[in-house]
Design a protein around this motif. Structure first.
Motif, mmCIF file in Angstrom:
data_model
loop_
_atom_site.group_PDB
_atom_site.id
_atom_site.type_symbol
_atom_site.label_atom_id
_atom_site.label_comp_id
_atom_site.label_asym_id
_atom_site.label_seq_id
_atom_site.Cartn_x
_atom_site.Cartn_y
_atom_site.Cartn_z
ATOM 1 N N ARG A 158 0.815 -1.218 0.000
ATOM 2 C CA ARG A 158 0.000 0.000 0.000
ATOM 3 C C ARG A 158 0.843 1.260 0.000
ATOM 4 O O ARG A 158 0.432 2.306 -0.480
ATOM 5 N N ILE A 159 2.064 1.162 0.536
ATOM 6 C CA ILE A 159 2.954 2.335 0.573
ATOM 7 C C ILE A 159 3.274 2.805 -0.836
ATOM 8 O O ILE A 159 3.500 3.990 -1.086
ATOM 9 N N LYS A 160 3.265 1.881 -1.806
ATOM 10 C CA LYS A 160 3.619 2.217 -3.182
ATOM 11 C C LYS A 160 2.492 2.903 -3.941
ATOM 12 O O LYS A 160 2.681 3.384 -5.049
ATOM 13 N N ALA A 161 1.281 2.950 -3.333
ATOM 14 C CA ALA A 161 0.127 3.511 -4.043
ATOM 15 C C ALA A 161 0.298 5.008 -4.268
ATOM 16 O O ALA A 161 0.891 5.728 -3.462
ATOM 17 N N GLU A 162 -0.263 5.480 -5.360
ATOM 18 C CA GLU A 162 -0.092 6.873 -5.757
ATOM 19 C C GLU A 162 -0.683 7.846 -4.750
ATOM 20 O O GLU A 162 -0.165 8.932 -4.525
ATOM 21 N N ASP A 163 -1.795 7.450 -4.089
ATOM 22 C CA ASP A 163 -2.479 8.358 -3.170
ATOM 23 C C ASP A 163 -1.997 8.226 -1.738
ATOM 24 O O ASP A 163 -2.590 8.790 -0.833
ATOM 25 N N PHE A 164 -0.927 7.469 -1.515
ATOM 26 C CA PHE A 164 -0.445 7.280 -0.150
ATOM 27 C C PHE A 164 -0.031 8.620 0.443
ATOM 28 O O PHE A 164 0.684 9.403 -0.179
ATOM 29 N N ASP A 165 -0.544 8.929 1.655
ATOM 30 C CA ASP A 165 -0.232 10.215 2.270
ATOM 31 C C ASP A 165 0.191 10.002 3.717
ATOM 32 O O ASP A 165 0.274 8.887 4.214
ATOM 33 N N SER A 166 0.454 11.133 4.422
ATOM 34 C CA SER A 166 1.001 11.045 5.775
ATOM 35 C C SER A 166 0.019 10.392 6.741
ATOM 36 O O SER A 166 0.404 9.621 7.615
ATOM 37 N N GLU A 167 -1.287 10.689 6.563
ATOM 38 C CA GLU A 167 -2.263 10.091 7.481
ATOM 39 C C GLU A 167 -2.357 8.594 7.263
ATOM 40 O O GLU A 167 -2.453 7.824 8.212
ATOM 41 N N GLU A 168 -2.308 8.194 6.007
ATOM 42 C CA GLU A 168 -2.297 6.759 5.733
ATOM 43 C C GLU A 168 -1.048 6.131 6.332
ATOM 44 O O GLU A 168 -1.074 5.022 6.854
ATOM 45 N N GLY A 169 0.071 6.883 6.283
ATOM 46 C CA GLY A 169 1.316 6.406 6.889
ATOM 47 C C GLY A 169 1.169 6.208 8.386
ATOM 48 O O GLY A 169 1.669 5.226 8.955
ATOM 49 N N GLU A 170 0.478 7.155 9.050
ATOM 50 C CA GLU A 170 0.248 7.018 10.488
ATOM 51 C C GLU A 170 -0.595 5.782 10.796
ATOM 52 O O GLU A 170 -0.326 5.048 11.747
ATOM 53 N N LEU A 171 -1.641 5.590 9.982
ATOM 54 C CA LEU A 171 -2.493 4.417 10.189
ATOM 55 C C LEU A 171 -1.700 3.126 10.009
ATOM 56 O O LEU A 171 -1.847 2.178 10.787
ATOM 57 N N LEU A 172 -0.850 3.093 8.965
ATOM 58 C CA LEU A 172 -0.035 1.898 8.730
ATOM 59 C C LEU A 172 0.931 1.662 9.889
ATOM 60 O O LEU A 172 1.150 0.527 10.313
ATOM 61 N N GLU A 173 1.508 2.760 10.405
ATOM 62 C CA GLU A 173 2.437 2.624 11.528
ATOM 63 C C GLU A 173 1.735 2.045 12.748
ATOM 64 O O GLU A 173 2.256 1.160 13.432
ATOM 65 N N GLU A 174 0.505 2.535 13.005
ATOM 66 C CA GLU A 174 -0.263 2.001 14.128
ATOM 67 C C GLU A 174 -0.569 0.520 13.923
ATOM 68 O O GLU A 174 -0.473 -0.283 14.854
ATOM 69 N N GLU A 175 -0.934 0.169 12.693
ATOM 70 C CA GLU A 175 -1.262 -1.229 12.409
ATOM 71 C C GLU A 175 -0.036 -2.117 12.564
ATOM 72 O O GLU A 175 -0.121 -3.233 13.088
ATOM 73 N N ASN A 176 1.136 -1.634 12.116
ATOM 74 C CA ASN A 176 2.365 -2.425 12.256
ATOM 75 C C ASN A 176 2.793 -2.550 13.718
ATOM 76 O O ASN A 176 3.330 -3.580 14.134
ATOM 77 N N GLU A 177 2.548 -1.477 14.509
ATOM 78 C CA GLU A 177 2.844 -1.575 15.938
ATOM 79 C C GLU A 177 1.987 -2.645 16.598
ATOM 80 O O GLU A 177 2.448 -3.388 17.473
ATOM 81 N N LEU A 178 0.719 -2.710 16.155
ATOM 82 C CA LEU A 178 -0.154 -3.770 16.673
ATOM 83 C C LEU A 178 0.383 -5.157 16.320
ATOM 84 O O LEU A 178 0.315 -6.089 17.123
ATOM 85 N N GLU A 179 0.914 -5.290 15.088
ATOM 86 C CA GLU A 179 1.483 -6.589 14.679
ATOM 87 C C GLU A 179 2.673 -6.960 15.565
ATOM 88 O O GLU A 179 2.847 -8.124 15.940
ATOM 89 N N GLU A 180 3.513 -5.956 15.914
ATOM 90 C CA GLU A 180 4.643 -6.233 16.799
ATOM 91 C C GLU A 180 4.151 -6.677 18.177
ATOM 92 O O GLU A 180 4.711 -7.584 18.798
ATOM 93 N N GLU A 181 3.087 -6.031 18.628
ATOM 94 C CA GLU A 181 2.500 -6.420 19.914
ATOM 95 C C GLU A 181 1.983 -7.855 19.842
ATOM 96 O O GLU A 181 2.118 -8.631 20.787
ATOM 97 N N LEU A 182 1.395 -8.184 18.688
ATOM 98 C CA LEU A 182 0.900 -9.547 18.483
ATOM 99 C C LEU A 182 2.049 -10.552 18.583
ATOM 100 O O LEU A 182 1.929 -11.594 19.235
ATOM 101 N N PHE A 183 3.213 -10.233 17.956
ATOM 102 C CA PHE A 183 4.366 -11.132 18.020
ATOM 103 C C PHE A 183 4.870 -11.272 19.460
ATOM 104 O O PHE A 183 5.290 -12.350 19.875
#
Length: 683
Positions: A655-680
């Protein structure tokens, strides 16, 4: 199978030179008489087993020659079933001679050209589409595409044009790759039909074919070649509206919603014009509700397309504001009845219209799709005027909106909720301190309501009295409440033993009272036993619902009751400690398998984290008691959790490669990845 002389005679009549016998057989297949229909089915199956070629040729003949539309329609349906249903013994196409196959194909195209009944034409379209999908990729119907292109250019025959376009639309769904070599030709065909046809039905069929074809293209450069058709596609919609053809407009909107959900990137270059048109429709109070709702559904669908076009709608803040105002305006569409105060039953949905319900659902979806950083500023700008308005509907709409956007905006709104929490705590402190002197005056009336308000029309009154008693009891403390608590608990236990209806609010309030009174009331062993059994029943209650292909909203009262019951079981165990032992057997073999099963089905990462925490605690307590099967199921599920997490992280990287990727989407992705780390970590 052996056939009797009588049956041979019947077969010779059915498949002989006089088609009327077979026509009668088809009418009997549609008969309401079970005996007549069963006899006809037997003879039809006998024909199928002994003379498949003759059977299908006779169906083909009736499709083109019968004077009865219902017979022609039945012939088309039976042909489709026996030419294309490869999953059962009805599939006869492989058993036919090449001569029969060729005759059937030629006859189908001829019937399409000459059929006058719309309902029969649609069934012929279905038969041709499904047969073509099966045989066209292997070169099994080479004359079909030239025939369809000829039909599409038949300006004087709108029915034929529409049929060919609808077949193109179906083929794009079934075998789109096989049509890619004809891309340039199809582009010209679609452009001509969208731009020049005087028939609304032809334009809708062209829109259908165009959208299906765009979605079947996997190459972005191929899709881009159809960009010049988008204004014409939108004109199909606006033209229908300008001509007061709202049914046609709604068909167009449904097709465009399909495009927004399936291939939102196709709309990116013309997003301002497209969304602007949709919002104009949404704002037009003169249009039908259904039309306005579909226009809103289009915009919401685009906002939800985060996986394919992240951030695209967030770049249009002026449109978010307009959509927000439209949705809040729908919450004003609530009926006001001056007799509400005299109503004998309390219906929390009373006065709600379809506009109101749709507005609620869409505000919820919009907030989840766009996030708090986009929605909260819009809400903050709009709310003051609504809260200060003199008419009650506007403050009510603002409160409902706040409730609907809370989930999607929770991370941004939580800063303001801290202040609200402080105020609530102050009010509670004042109640606790000063309520003692009012207790003796108030409690007898509350108990009287609890005991006497026992008919259906007073269910909500009784439930509210329960809530008040619980709060008053906690306010004054157990020493003051002790004598009344026993009497109140006796009433609650009698209610527990009765059969209450599913929508009885007493259930929810009773659970809350039991929860509030853990540690506050005089609780004997008998009371605990009755209560535990009730809580156990509630905690296992499951409500099943059937979902279609549309997203629907559900009320969560049953889930809340279940969660409350589970929380209360924990409280009882915590309070009673070793005294909880008599109930352990009921829990031990239930919890671990249920947790593993729930973990397997749970799509939300944050909830999976909590489930893994619970599973860890369960293993720490009951590890030595687990059998080999339970251990294996836990290990397999944890392996699946790791695999699913890795897949999700890879999808986010894309999704990072998408043309419309913006800073807010980046924040959402960061939150989602942090959740994945918590899951691990939990794994």
């Amino acid at each position: 199978m052996a056939t009797s002389p009588t049956q041979l005679h019947q077969l010779s009549l059915l498949l002989g030179p006089d088609p009327s016998h077979f026509e009668t057989l088809l009418s009997h297949l549609m008969s309401s008489s079970n005996d007549q229909r069963s006899a006809a089915e037997f003879l039809f199956n006998l024909c199928k087993q002994t003379h498949p070629d003759s059977l299908l040729l006779r169906l083909t003949q009736l499709l083109s020659s019968s004077s009865f539309p219902e017979t022609r329609a039945m012939s088309a349906v039976l042909l489709r079933k026996h030419l294309t249903s490869a999953t059962d013994d009805s599939f006869l196409y492989p058993k036919l001679t090449e001569s029969t196959r060729s005759t059937i194909k030629i006859s189908l195209l001829s019937s399409l050209q000459h059929e006058t009944a719309k309902s029969v034409t649609r069934k012929i379209n279905d038969t041709i589409s499904e047969l073509a999908a099966a045989v066209l990729p292997d070169g099994g119907w080479q004359e079909l595409l030239p025939f369809m292109l000829q039909c599409v250019t038949a300006q004087n025959n709108h029915n034929l044009q529409e049929s060919a376009l609808l077949i193109f639309a179906r083929l794009a769904q079934y075998i789109g790759e096989a049509l890619i070599p004809h891309l340039a030709t199809l582009h010209g065909v679609f452009l001509n039909c969208l731009n020049n046809s005087t028939s609304g039905e032809v334009r809708i069929a062209a829109l259908n074919a165009t959208i299906n074809f765009i979605q079947c293209l996997t190459n972005n450069s191929d899709r881009e070649k159809f960009q010049d058709l988008l204004p014409l596609m939108m004109r199909t919609l606006t033209g229908a509206l300008n001509g007061n053809q709202e049914a046609t407009a709604q068909e167009a909107l449904e097709l465009l919603i399909e495009l927004a959900g399936g291939e939102p990137r196709f709309l990116r270059k013309q997003i301002v014009e497209v969304v602007g048109s949709m919002l104009q429709i949404a704002e037009a109070g003169s249009l039908e509700e259904g039309t306005r709702h579909l226009a809103i559904e289009f915009v919401i669908t685009l906002a939800e397309a985060r996986d394919r076009a992240p951030g695209m709608m967030r770049k249009l803040p002026q449109f978010v504001h307009r959509l927000f105002m439209v949705l809040m305006g729908m919450l004003l569409d609530i009926d006001d009845d001056p007799q509400w105060h005299a109503a004998e039953t309390e219906d929390e949905d009373a006065g709600e219209t379809s506009n109101y319900g749709f507005g609620q659902e869409c505000l919820d979806r919009l907030a989840i799709a766009l996030g708090g950083n986009t929605v909260v500023p819009v809400a903050s700008e709009v709310f003051p005027a609504f809260f200060s308005a003199p008419e009650w509907q506007k403050p009510h709409a603002a409160l409902i909106t706040l409730a609907q956007i809370a989930e999607g905006c929770s991370k941004v709104m939580i800063k303001n909720l801290d202040q609200l929490f402080d105020i609530v705590q102050i009010l509670k402190a004042l109640s606790w301190e000063h309520f003692q002197k009012y207790y003796d005056a108030v409690m007898p009336y509350l108990k009287a309501i609890l005991i006497n308000a026992n008919d259906k029309s007073n269910r909500m009154l009784r439930a509210k009295s329960m809530e008040c008693i619980s709060l008053v009891g906690m306010a004054v403390g157990k020493d003051k409440f002790r004598d009344d608590a026993k009497q109140v608990m006796d009433v609650l236990m009698s209610l527990q033993g009765s059969q209450m209806e599913a929508d009885d609010p007493t259930t929810s309030y009773m659970l809350q009272i039991l929860f509030n009174q853990v540690g506050h009331s005089v609780a004997g062993c008998k009371f605990l036993n009755i209560t535990f059994n009730s809580l156990w029943r509630w905690s296992q209650h499951i409500e099943t619902i059937t979902l279609g292909d549309k997203r629907i909203g559900i009320r969560t009262s049953v889930l809340e009751e279940k969660a409350t019951a589970c929380n209360m079981l924990c409280c009882y165990a915590d309070e009673l400690k070793e005294g909880f032992f008599p109930w352990i057997d009921q829990l031990s073999d239930y919890i671990v398998p249920a947790l593993v099963e729930a973990l397997h089905k749970e799509p939300e990462v944050e909830i999976c984290v909590n489930m893994l925490d619970s599973l860890t605690e369960c293993i720490q307590v009951s590890g030595p008691l687990l059998d080999e099967c339970q251990v294996r199921s836990i290990v397999e599920e944890i392996k699946r959790v790791i695999t699913a997490s890795s897949v999700r992280k890879q999808e986010r990287a894309e999704r990072i490669k998408a043309e419309d990727f913006d800073s807010e989407e980046g924040e959402l992705l960061e939150e989602e990845n942090e959740l994945e780390e918590e899951l691990f970590d939990r794994v």
